[in-house]
Design a protein around this motif. Sequence first.
Motif, PDB file in Angstrom:
ATOM      1  N   ALA A  37      -5.270  -4.645  52.293  1.00 10.14           N
ATOM      2  CA  ALA A  37      -5.429  -3.844  51.207  1.00 10.14           C
ATOM      3  C   ALA A  37      -4.681  -2.759  51.051  1.00 10.14           C
ATOM      4  O   ALA A  37      -4.392  -2.055  49.993  1.00 10.14           O
ATOM      5  CB  ALA A  37      -6.858  -3.258  51.721  1.00 10.14           C
ATOM      6  N   SER A  40      -1.598  -3.874  49.342  1.00 13.16           N
ATOM      7  CA  SER A  40      -1.990  -4.245  47.655  1.00 13.16           C
ATOM      8  C   SER A  40      -1.935  -2.896  46.938  1.00 13.16           C
ATOM      9  O   SER A  40      -1.304  -2.795  46.100  1.00 13.16           O
ATOM     10  CB  SER A  40      -3.432  -4.892  47.810  1.00 13.16           C
ATOM     11  OG  SER A  40      -3.368  -6.141  48.512  1.00 13.16           O
ATOM     12  N   ARG A  57      -3.651  -9.921  49.389  1.00 17.17           N
ATOM     13  CA  ARG A  57      -5.016  -9.822  49.159  1.00 17.17           C
ATOM     14  C   ARG A  57      -5.897  -9.809  50.300  1.00 17.17           C
ATOM     15  O   ARG A  57      -5.756 -10.870  50.798  1.00 17.17           O
ATOM     16  CB  ARG A  57      -5.623 -10.682  48.024  1.00 17.17           C
ATOM     17  CG  ARG A  57      -4.994 -10.681  46.582  1.00 17.17           C
ATOM     18  CD  ARG A  57      -4.442  -9.155  45.931  1.00 17.17           C
ATOM     19  NE  ARG A  57      -3.702  -9.427  44.733  1.00 17.17           N
ATOM     20  CZ  ARG A  57      -3.893  -9.503  43.578  1.00 17.17           C
ATOM     21  NH1 ARG A  57      -5.301  -9.951  43.360  1.00 17.17           N
ATOM     22  NH2 ARG A  57      -3.109  -9.687  42.610  1.00 17.17           N
ATOM     23  N   TYR A  61     -11.990  -7.119  49.828  1.00 15.25           N
ATOM     24  CA  TYR A  61     -12.216  -5.887  48.936  1.00 15.25           C
ATOM     25  C   TYR A  61     -12.214  -6.832  47.559  1.00 15.25           C
ATOM     26  O   TYR A  61     -11.503  -7.849  47.428  1.00 15.25           O
ATOM     27  CB  TYR A  61     -10.920  -5.360  48.976  1.00 15.25           C
ATOM     28  CG  TYR A  61     -10.816  -4.387  50.278  1.00 15.25           C
ATOM     29  CD1 TYR A  61     -12.013  -3.391  50.472  1.00 15.25           C
ATOM     30  CD2 TYR A  61     -10.108  -4.700  51.404  1.00 15.25           C
ATOM     31  CE1 TYR A  61     -11.926  -2.687  51.965  1.00 15.25           C
ATOM     32  CE2 TYR A  61     -10.256  -3.943  52.604  1.00 15.25           C
ATOM     33  CZ  TYR A  61     -11.137  -3.069  52.720  1.00 15.25           C
ATOM     34  OH  TYR A  61     -11.093  -2.365  53.905  1.00 15.25           O
ATOM     35  N   TYR A  63     -10.466  -6.702  43.551  1.00 17.83           N
ATOM     36  CA  TYR A  63      -9.315  -6.051  43.171  1.00 17.83           C
ATOM     37  C   TYR A  63      -9.457  -6.183  41.530  1.00 17.83           C
ATOM     38  O   TYR A  63     -10.201  -7.180  41.032  1.00 17.83           O
ATOM     39  CB  TYR A  63      -8.152  -6.996  43.381  1.00 17.83           C
ATOM     40  CG  TYR A  63      -7.797  -6.910  45.034  1.00 17.83           C
ATOM     41  CD1 TYR A  63      -6.997  -5.708  45.332  1.00 17.83           C
ATOM     42  CD2 TYR A  63      -8.287  -7.543  45.798  1.00 17.83           C
ATOM     43  CE1 TYR A  63      -6.609  -5.595  46.975  1.00 17.83           C
ATOM     44  CE2 TYR A  63      -7.960  -7.647  47.378  1.00 17.83           C
ATOM     45  CZ  TYR A  63      -7.039  -6.780  47.751  1.00 17.83           C
ATOM     46  OH  TYR A  63      -7.010  -6.550  49.028  1.00 17.83           O
ATOM     47  N   GLN A  65      -6.878  -5.808  37.956  1.00 18.64           N
ATOM     48  CA  GLN A  65      -5.460  -5.393  37.618  1.00 18.64           C
ATOM     49  C   GLN A  65      -5.697  -4.449  35.992  1.00 18.64           C
ATOM     50  O   GLN A  65      -6.394  -4.714  35.376  1.00 18.64           O
ATOM     51  CB  GLN A  65      -4.669  -6.566  37.176  1.00 18.64           C
ATOM     52  CG  GLN A  65      -3.075  -6.232  36.646  1.00 18.64           C
ATOM     53  CD  GLN A  65      -2.304  -7.361  36.425  1.00 18.64           C
ATOM     54  OE1 GLN A  65      -2.657  -8.467  36.983  1.00 18.64           O
ATOM     55  NE2 GLN A  65      -1.614  -7.347  35.588  1.00 18.64           N
ATOM     56  N   LEU A  74      -2.577  -2.380  40.267  1.00 21.17           N
ATOM     57  CA  LEU A  74      -3.413  -3.057  41.187  1.00 21.17           C
ATOM     58  C   LEU A  74      -4.399  -2.131  41.704  1.00 21.17           C
ATOM     59  O   LEU A  74      -4.153  -1.429  42.547  1.00 21.17           O
ATOM     60  CB  LEU A  74      -2.876  -4.044  42.080  1.00 21.17           C
ATOM     61  CG  LEU A  74      -3.782  -4.938  42.799  1.00 21.17           C
ATOM     62  CD1 LEU A  74      -4.300  -5.910  41.815  1.00 21.17           C
ATOM     63  CD2 LEU A  74      -3.052  -5.572  43.997  1.00 21.17           C
ATOM     64  N   THR A  75      -5.761  -2.266  41.294  1.00 19.29           N
ATOM     65  CA  THR A  75      -6.540  -1.234  41.776  1.00 19.29           C
ATOM     66  C   THR A  75      -7.662  -1.965  42.756  1.00 19.29           C
ATOM     67  O   THR A  75      -7.776  -3.188  42.826  1.00 19.29           O
ATOM     68  CB  THR A  75      -7.496  -0.441  41.028  1.00 19.29           C
ATOM     69  OG1 THR A  75      -8.412  -1.507  40.052  1.00 19.29           O
ATOM     70  CG2 THR A  75      -6.482   0.002  39.700  1.00 19.29           C
ATOM     71  N   VAL A  76      -8.193  -1.293  43.633  1.00 23.50           N
ATOM     72  CA  VAL A  76      -9.298  -1.799  44.585  1.00 23.50           C
ATOM     73  C   VAL A  76     -10.621  -1.087  44.417  1.00 23.50           C
ATOM     74  O   VAL A  76     -10.418   0.160  44.068  1.00 23.50           O
ATOM     75  CB  VAL A  76      -8.846  -1.691  46.093  1.00 23.50           C
ATOM     76  CG1 VAL A  76      -9.799  -1.797  46.886  1.00 23.50           C
ATOM     77  CG2 VAL A  76      -7.685  -2.636  46.327  1.00 23.50           C
ATOM     78  N   TRP A  87     -12.884   2.501  40.629  1.00 21.95           N
ATOM     79  CA  TRP A  87     -11.560   1.734  41.035  1.00 21.95           C
ATOM     80  C   TRP A  87     -10.658   2.505  41.093  1.00 21.95           C
ATOM     81  O   TRP A  87     -10.116   3.552  40.421  1.00 21.95           O
ATOM     82  CB  TRP A  87     -11.181   0.557  40.075  1.00 21.95           C
ATOM     83  CG  TRP A  87     -12.277  -0.392  39.682  1.00 21.95           C
ATOM     84  CD1 TRP A  87     -13.272  -0.363  38.791  1.00 21.95           C
ATOM     85  CD2 TRP A  87     -12.282  -1.770  40.376  1.00 21.95           C
ATOM     86  NE1 TRP A  87     -14.044  -1.592  38.957  1.00 21.95           N
ATOM     87  CE2 TRP A  87     -13.319  -2.285  39.764  1.00 21.95           C
ATOM     88  CE3 TRP A  87     -11.586  -2.532  41.333  1.00 21.95           C
ATOM     89  CZ2 TRP A  87     -13.732  -3.743  39.930  1.00 21.95           C
ATOM     90  CZ3 TRP A  87     -11.736  -3.839  41.328  1.00 21.95           C
ATOM     91  CH2 TRP A  87     -12.950  -4.349  41.124  1.00 21.95           C
TER      92      TRP A  87
END
Length: 229
Positions: A37, A40, A57, A61, A63, A65, A74-76, A87
Amino acid sequence: MRNWLKYWPGLRQYSPFALCVAALLVLPACTGLNQAAINSLQAAYQGPNRNFEAVPRNPAYQYMQVEVPGAASLTVLGYQYPNLQVWYAAKGEVVRLQGNRLLDTTGLNVNLANVQYTPGAQTQQTNMKFDVPELGLFNVQATLQLQRTEPPKSNLAKRASEQANAGKGLYWYSETLSSPLPAALEGLPPAIYGFAQPLPEGTNASQLPPAVYGKQCLAPTYCLEWHRQ
């Protein structure tokens, strides 16, 4: 996108995960996140041609975009309330979604703030009140009208559709701002959402299922797109 946040709105409400994300730029590792993570998040775009598919990935989690003109990340998913998702990107950008709609953003060149959504007079309508601080706009009021539409032509929308429903694509809807808008927002394009299933007849605009893809413009030439992955 800017390299860091102007502020962390309500950070104390969020999970330790969110605080961990905030430290990614200054700490070599963070015990709250799996290394995949972290990798990422740190792989956030420097431009629109970076291939996110190559980024590792972590299935633990979620994800998403996110793209704006000239940049993407790229967000989590850092925190989730019943109808609110927060996010985070590695460089500090934050996107909060209420259902499918933007609730606010932080760290972008143009940001949406203090958004309030309330049911409209009709089933397919939603009332919206919001600020766009960078444009000097506060307490703007508008009515959103939901309707079927054609898919947008952006690359992100195309990829989102190709990856959905075993290649069968998404079902597309737009939300047009029907109230008079300030001069700075004249010509604002409608928001567009791509759903995995068609919306049943009579679906209330305030009770939409999660969208796979969304696009919402914060200014006539500055739109934010997102694709939940």
